[in-house]
Design an enzyme around this catalytic site. Structure first.
Site, PDB file in Angstrom:
ATOM      1  N   LYS A   1      -5.421  -6.357   0.021  1.00 32.25           N
ATOM      2  CA  LYS A   1      -5.353  -5.790  -1.329  1.00 32.25           C
ATOM      3  C   LYS A   1      -6.249  -4.563  -1.403  1.00 32.25           C
ATOM      4  O   LYS A   1      -7.451  -4.646  -1.142  1.00 32.25           O
ATOM      5  CB  LYS A   1      -5.795  -6.831  -2.357  1.00 32.25           C
ATOM      6  CG  LYS A   1      -5.795  -6.330  -3.799  1.00 32.25           C
ATOM      7  CD  LYS A   1      -6.196  -7.467  -4.736  1.00 32.25           C
ATOM      8  CE  LYS A   1      -6.177  -7.032  -6.175  1.00 32.25           C
ATOM      9  NZ  LYS A   1      -6.510  -8.141  -7.093  1.00 32.25           N
TER      10      LYS A   1
ATOM     11  N   ASP B   1      -6.336 -15.752 -16.850  1.00 28.38           N
ATOM     12  CA  ASP B   1      -5.028 -15.096 -16.750  1.00 28.38           C
ATOM     13  C   ASP B   1      -4.087 -15.880 -15.844  1.00 28.38           C
ATOM     14  O   ASP B   1      -3.371 -15.307 -15.029  1.00 28.38           O
ATOM     15  CB  ASP B   1      -5.202 -13.663 -16.228  1.00 28.38           C
ATOM     16  CG  ASP B   1      -3.946 -12.809 -16.445  1.00 28.38           C
ATOM     17  OD1 ASP B   1      -3.213 -13.082 -17.410  1.00 28.38           O
ATOM     18  OD2 ASP B   1      -3.710 -11.882 -15.660  1.00 28.38           O
TER      19      ASP B   1
ATOM     20  N   LEU C   1      -2.897  -2.596  -4.999  1.00 26.83           N
ATOM     21  CA  LEU C   1      -1.651  -2.731  -4.249  1.00 26.83           C
ATOM     22  C   LEU C   1      -1.887  -3.737  -3.129  1.00 26.83           C
ATOM     23  O   LEU C   1      -2.911  -3.690  -2.449  1.00 26.83           O
ATOM     24  CB  LEU C   1      -1.253  -1.370  -3.669  1.00 26.83           C
ATOM     25  CG  LEU C   1      -0.034  -1.318  -2.749  1.00 26.83           C
ATOM     26  CD1 LEU C   1       1.226  -1.715  -3.502  1.00 26.83           C
ATOM     27  CD2 LEU C   1       0.126   0.089  -2.176  1.00 26.83           C
TER      28      LEU C   1
ATOM     29  N   ALA D   1      -2.022  -4.862 -11.521  1.00 25.83           N
ATOM     30  CA  ALA D   1      -2.587  -3.916 -12.488  1.00 25.83           C
ATOM     31  C   ALA D   1      -3.714  -3.103 -11.866  1.00 25.83           C
ATOM     32  O   ALA D   1      -3.939  -1.954 -12.233  1.00 25.83           O
ATOM     33  CB  ALA D   1      -3.084  -4.679 -13.700  1.00 25.83           C
TER      34      ALA D   1
ATOM     35  N   VAL E   1       3.820  -5.960  -0.513  1.00 27.73           N
ATOM     36  CA  VAL E   1       4.105  -7.279  -1.084  1.00 27.73           C
ATOM     37  C   VAL E   1       4.244  -7.179  -2.598  1.00 27.73           C
ATOM     38  O   VAL E   1       5.131  -7.767  -3.201  1.00 27.73           O
ATOM     39  CB  VAL E   1       2.997  -8.297  -0.718  1.00 27.73           C
ATOM     40  CG1 VAL E   1       3.181  -9.598  -1.479  1.00 27.73           C
ATOM     41  CG2 VAL E   1       2.996  -8.557   0.775  1.00 27.73           C
TER      42      VAL E   1
END
Length: 360
Positions: free
Chosen positions: A49, A141, A33, A30, A26
């Site tokens: 993830k 963020d 994956l 940082a 997908v």
């Protein structure tokens, strides 16, 4: 004992339990994956993830621990939720969450958004932020790629706890810079929930305009672009600047008047402009809050005070100042994962032998 299946994704080994199948990449973040997969247990599509090298340094171990704690704590319709977590035999950590089809960044780069979608997306962002801020959490963020959307236009904020104040020279944070509040650029000191409101304002403006509002080439250019639209920062903001170099730079900029946002967003609803004006304020203490924004006239079609919950408990940040070795973070992480799976470990040794259980 759980059975593990290995797959190569972008040259990275994904080592997951047989509960999950049909792995598809997908995106690459940082620190991890992300792949989509089918959960055989629930027949739902999920996002998995993989945290890259979570125990390679104390900083990475702490960051992973923080994300795990936040995912466990935050439970809200507009915040991504954890559905499973496991540690593979290779000692990689995998977070499993619900899968949403796209994100706001992809939507914004594919087509202009219609007014009703902008309104509904902003409402959900502010509803999520009201909850998150009430838990004592700052996202830090917020940007379009961290805002996930499904085919029903349900919106969820993701990637909590990973972003920290970065070195101004650090590369790879270009997109983040566009949405970064001026107090972070100016002082690099203590900041609070108001930074998320600024970021949400930048995202709101981008939804209205179809392109980033402050696309700075670097931090100096970024701040200069902001002052072109919002004028020179007031003295009470300038007085908070601790760095002499930063102070010298700010004072070297030409004096500028704040420009009316209605001149820039000519096709926007006046109530949208009014809300945006209240979000993009230099002084963080004068910025509108998420709760106040929800009650603003622009969001009236969706506002429901009885269905905009706050957190029952504040998030426990007591670990955040701890400077611990990797092994200690690992033990704490195992403990949190066992707690998630409702398993009590009799000892630290038992915790470290629970990996096979955790994967079931």
């Amino acid at each position: 004992m759980a059975e593990f299946v290995r797959a190569q994704i972008f040259g990275t080994t994904f080592e997951i339990t047989s509960r999950y199948s049909d792995l598809q990449p997908v995106g690459m973040g940082a620190f991890g994956l992300v792949c989509s997969a089918k959960d055989q247990l629930t027949s739902q599509n999920v996002a998995i993830k993989k945290i890259m090298k979570p125990f390679s340094t104390p900083v990475l171990a702490k960051r992973t621990y923080r994300e795990l704690k936040l995912l466990k704590h935050l439970k809200h319709e507009n915040v991504i939720s954890l559905s499973d977590i496991f540690i593979s035999p290779l000692e990689d950590i995998y977070f499993v969450t619900e899968l949403l089809g796209t994100d706001l960044h992809r939507l914004l780069t594919s087509r202009p958004l219609e007014k009703q979608f902008i309104q509904y997306f902003l409402y959900q962002i502010m509803r999520g932020l009201k909850y998150v801020h009430s838990a004592g959490v700052v996202h830090r963020d917020l940007k379009p790629s961290n805002i996930l959307v499904n085919e029903n236009c349900d919106l969820k904020i993701c990637d909590f706890g990973l972003a920290r104040i970065q070195d101004p020279q650090m590369t790879g944070y270009v997109s983040t810079r566009y949405y970064r509040a001026p107090e972070i650029m100016l002082t690099w000191q203590k900041y609070d929930v108001e930074v998320d409101i600024w970021s949400a304002g930048c995202i709101f403006a981008e939804m209205l305009e179809g392109k980033p509002l402050f696309p700075g080439k670097d931090h100096v250019n970024q701040f200069s672009i902001i002052t072109e639209l919002l004028g020179t920062p007031p003295d009470d903001v300038i007085n908070t600047i601790a760095s002499e170099n930063t102070l010298r730079f700010v004072k070297s900029l030409p004096m500028r008047e704040r420009q009316p946002l209605k001149n820039k967003f000519k096709n926007a609803d006046p109530t949208a402009i009014d809300l945006l004006e209240r979000m993009l304020v230099f002084d963080p203490k004068k910025r509108i809050t998420a709760t106040e924004a929800l009650a603003h006239e622009y969001l009236a079609p969706y506002h429901d005070p009885t269905d905009e919950p706050t957190a029952e408990l504040k998030f426990d940040w007591s670990f955040n100042d701890a400077d611990l070795p990797v092994d200690t973070w690992k033990i704490m992480m195992y403990s949190e994962i066992l707690d998630y799976h409702n398993v009590e470990a009799a000892s630290v040794g038992e915790m470290e032998n629970q990996q096979q259980y955790l994967a079931q």
